[in-house]
Design a protein around this motif. Structure first.
Motif, mmCIF file in Angstrom:
data_model
loop_
_atom_site.group_PDB
_atom_site.id
_atom_site.type_symbol
_atom_site.label_atom_id
_atom_site.label_comp_id
_atom_site.label_asym_id
_atom_site.label_seq_id
_atom_site.Cartn_x
_atom_site.Cartn_y
_atom_site.Cartn_z
ATOM 1 N N ILE A 148 -13.096 -18.876 23.058
ATOM 2 C CA ILE A 148 -14.400 -18.376 24.032
ATOM 3 C C ILE A 148 -14.063 -18.421 25.121
ATOM 4 O O ILE A 148 -15.069 -18.226 26.090
ATOM 5 C CB ILE A 148 -15.484 -19.304 23.341
ATOM 6 N N HIS A 150 -13.120 -16.530 27.406
ATOM 7 C CA HIS A 150 -13.515 -15.300 28.220
ATOM 8 C C HIS A 150 -14.916 -14.983 28.311
ATOM 9 O O HIS A 150 -15.207 -14.341 29.098
ATOM 10 C CB HIS A 150 -12.970 -13.914 27.206
ATOM 11 N N TRP A 151 -15.513 -16.024 27.966
ATOM 12 C CA TRP A 151 -17.133 -15.976 28.090
ATOM 13 C C TRP A 151 -17.326 -16.225 29.513
ATOM 14 O O TRP A 151 -18.353 -16.070 30.119
ATOM 15 C CB TRP A 151 -17.957 -16.866 27.209
ATOM 16 N N ILE A 155 -20.669 -15.772 32.238
ATOM 17 C CA ILE A 155 -21.602 -16.938 32.490
ATOM 18 C C ILE A 155 -21.512 -17.222 34.060
ATOM 19 O O ILE A 155 -22.422 -17.486 34.534
ATOM 20 C CB ILE A 155 -20.849 -18.327 31.965
ATOM 21 N N VAL A 161 -23.680 -12.834 27.911
ATOM 22 C CA VAL A 161 -22.186 -13.260 27.379
ATOM 23 C C VAL A 161 -22.325 -12.426 25.983
ATOM 24 O O VAL A 161 -23.111 -12.145 25.394
ATOM 25 C CB VAL A 161 -22.243 -14.676 27.135
ATOM 26 N N ALA A 163 -21.234 -11.529 22.764
ATOM 27 C CA ALA A 163 -21.061 -12.581 21.512
ATOM 28 C C ALA A 163 -20.678 -11.842 20.337
ATOM 29 O O ALA A 163 -21.775 -10.741 19.906
ATOM 30 C CB ALA A 163 -22.403 -13.456 21.252
ATOM 31 N N PRO A 206 -22.017 -18.405 17.373
ATOM 32 C CA PRO A 206 -21.929 -18.149 18.782
ATOM 33 C C PRO A 206 -23.383 -18.655 19.384
ATOM 34 O O PRO A 206 -23.267 -18.846 20.671
ATOM 35 C CB PRO A 206 -21.627 -16.695 18.913
ATOM 36 N N LEU A 210 -23.227 -21.165 22.506
ATOM 37 C CA LEU A 210 -23.639 -20.712 24.088
ATOM 38 C C LEU A 210 -24.959 -21.901 24.266
ATOM 39 O O LEU A 210 -25.041 -22.373 25.513
ATOM 40 C CB LEU A 210 -24.327 -19.863 23.876
ATOM 41 N N TRP A 223 -27.217 -13.804 26.367
ATOM 42 C CA TRP A 223 -26.197 -13.149 25.537
ATOM 43 C C TRP A 223 -26.616 -11.883 24.957
ATOM 44 O O TRP A 223 -27.867 -11.393 24.963
ATOM 45 C CB TRP A 223 -25.567 -14.317 24.563
ATOM 46 N N LEU A 285 -15.264 -22.494 32.081
ATOM 47 C CA LEU A 285 -16.442 -21.613 31.616
ATOM 48 C C LEU A 285 -17.619 -21.413 32.776
ATOM 49 O O LEU A 285 -17.815 -20.219 32.862
ATOM 50 C CB LEU A 285 -17.083 -22.335 30.255
#
Length: 510
Positions: A148, A150-151, A155, A161, A163, A206, A210, A223, A285
């Motif tokens: 995750i 890559h979120w 962010i 985001v 998802a 997910p 988050l 998201w 993140l």
């Protein structure tokens, strides 16, 4: 298995391999670390870093002399045949191999019949290992929490985001737990022939993931749903068939929430929770800066240190953040951030607390011991100021930036009322409220009032120093509107500004 002499760790600088290396050295085991670039590996001095790859069996063979065990992983799926040959080379020299396989592999199914490229590749290597005659342990992790990361781009940019299957629960693995199982399998008897299915301890969607990231970092994280098939094709490859894509989706939906207790059984302690993983990876993140607008921060302590030179500046920043690793986290401390002054001498500490009572409790119980511990690592730190604030108001553009520099603009005030009136008047002139386009490179302006009524602080975000300088040159000249407001505000005295570069943030362990 007898006590190993030397263990070869493939991918020793990777997500799992670095922790395998650390775990083995902690047990007093000699490690030969296989990495593409030993000079850039940044491994401990007592680790022997050697060049090589599982894709280069001939180049690997010289490093197997005197090795009793190997931690093997696949750096990719481009050349499975080379990895199979690597297995044959390893089997000529070594007694035991621990292979980082995949939870996608299904027992009783030949490699060619496995569903998807990931499962087929790992199953092929498993078959090669079993056929080689060497003793083995297979680690079959399900989904890595690092998937995750890559979120982070969304962010940090304040964007929604993307998802995948946002309401389907999955168990995410902390890479340190995978490494811990590998270390046990490499250094203890009783693991030969084991196929360890590894999962995290808790199914979380997910959306729940988050929410936890938001709770830890103090951020509001929007998201949006990303089509599952699109994501699956980035994993399997754009040439994946519709049947393979549908099979992977069904596999995720059917088994993603499965929980095993393998990590507890092997290591003797529970698998780390997702929240624990987030606490170690929040900076990846969210970036090195805190969320200034977090709702639960009732008190902000801003302190300035000064040291002799840039080397000590970075050393002091590192020592201040590293000290929290071994020290009990104070109740009520939400986040502690350190920034580096562009002058090469100063450090800014921006710590967010639930309330001023938590700060006072820390000062009484642990502040002196903490400062003494940091001073023992970096002597000569001069602690200049420490002022308590509460954030009063913020102005943030609709499209936030990822700050590359923070500017602290300070004012002395006769009273908190003077400060509040000034900020209110200033914000009526701010582009966020006037509707004009913000200056290029300018982000949020976060105004703080000192608890004792003596200061106003503007924590201003910019993409870089040049962006701030453009604002100074074009909007803050004598006769401009903002300097005119400052001059016309009784009881307000400008104290100047200082620029700081982001360094890092530690978050509470609650």
């Amino acid at each position: 298995m007898s006590e190993p002499r030397t263990i070869l760790v493939a991918g020793a600088t990777g997500t799992v391999g670095r922790h395998v290396t650390a775990g083995l050295t902690d047990r007093g085991v000699r490690v030969r670390a296989l990495t593409r670039d030993p000079a850039a590996a940044e491994l401990p001095a007592d680790v022997e870093a050697v060049p090589g790859s599982p894709f280069d069996p001939a180049g690997l063979e010289p490093w197997l002399d005197g090795v009793s065990g190997v931690f093997l992983m696949m750096p990719g799926f481009d050349d499975v045949a080379a990895v199979r040959e690597t297995v044959r080379v390893i089997a000529r020299h070594v007694r035991h191999v621990v292979f980082l396989s995949s939870g996608a592999v299904r027992d009783g199914v030949p490699a060619a019949g496995q569903s998807g490229a990931i499962a087929r590749a790992h199953a092929e290597v498993e078959e090669a290992i079993r056929d080689s005659g060497i003793t083995w342990t297979f680690l079959r992790p399900y989904r890595f929490a690092t998937g995750i990361l890559h979120w982070g781009e969304a962010i940090r940019a304040g964007a929604p985001v993307p998802a995948v299957l946002p309401h389907v629960p999955v168990t995410l693995l902390d890479e340190r737990d995978i490494a811990a199982v590998a270390v046990h399998a490499l250094t203890e008897d009783g693991h030969a022939g084991a196929r360890y299915e590894l999962t995290g301890p808790e199914p979380l969607t997910p959306v729940q993931q988050l929410a936890i990231i938001g709770e830890v970092s103090g951020r509001r994280i929007p998201w949006t749903e990303r089509p599952a098939e699109d994501w699956i094709r980035t994993v399997l490859g754009r040439d994946a068939t519709d049947v393979e894509v549908a099979g992977m989706r069904a596999s995720i939906e059917d088994s993603a929430a499965s929980v095993t207790d393998t990590i507890t059984q092997v290591t003797g302690r529970p698998a780390r929770t997702f929240r624990q993983w987030v606490l170690e990876h929040t900076h990846e993140l969210t970036g090195p800066l805190p969320e200034v607008r977090r709702d639960d921060a009732g008190f902000v302590l801003v302190s300035i240190w000064r040291v002799a030179d840039p080397a000590r500046q970075r050393a002091a920043a590192s020592a201040a953040l590293d000290d929290w690793r071994d020290r009990p986290w104070p109740a009520g401390l939400l986040a502690h951030s350190v920034l580096l002054g562009t002058d090469g001498h100063t450090l800014l500490h921006y710590s967010q607390w639930a309330d001023d009572g938590a700060v006072e409790a820390f000062r009484r119980a642990d502040r002196r011991r903490r400062n003494d511990a940091i001073d023992a690592v970096v002597p000569g730190i001069e602690r200049l100021t420490a002022t308590g604030y509460r954030r009063y108001r913020s102005a943030v553009p609709d499209r936030p930036i990822e700050p590359g520099v923070v500017v602290l603009v300070s004012f002395a005030i006769d009273s908190a009322a003077v400060g509040a009136r000034f900020v209110d008047a200033l914000l009526t002139r701010h582009p966020v409220h006037t509707g004009e386009r913000p200056p290029d490179g300018m982000g949020g302006n976060h105004f703080h009032l000192a608890v004792d009524g003596s200061r106003v602080l503007n924590y201003a975000e910019f993409t870089d120093e040049a962006a701030h300088q453009r604002v100074v040159d074009t909007r803050l000249r004598a006769g401009d509107d903002v300097p005119g407001l400052i001059a016309a505000t009784p009881g307000l005295t400008p104290l100047g500004f200082e620029r700081f570069l982001p360094y890092g943030t530690r978050y509470g362990r609650g």
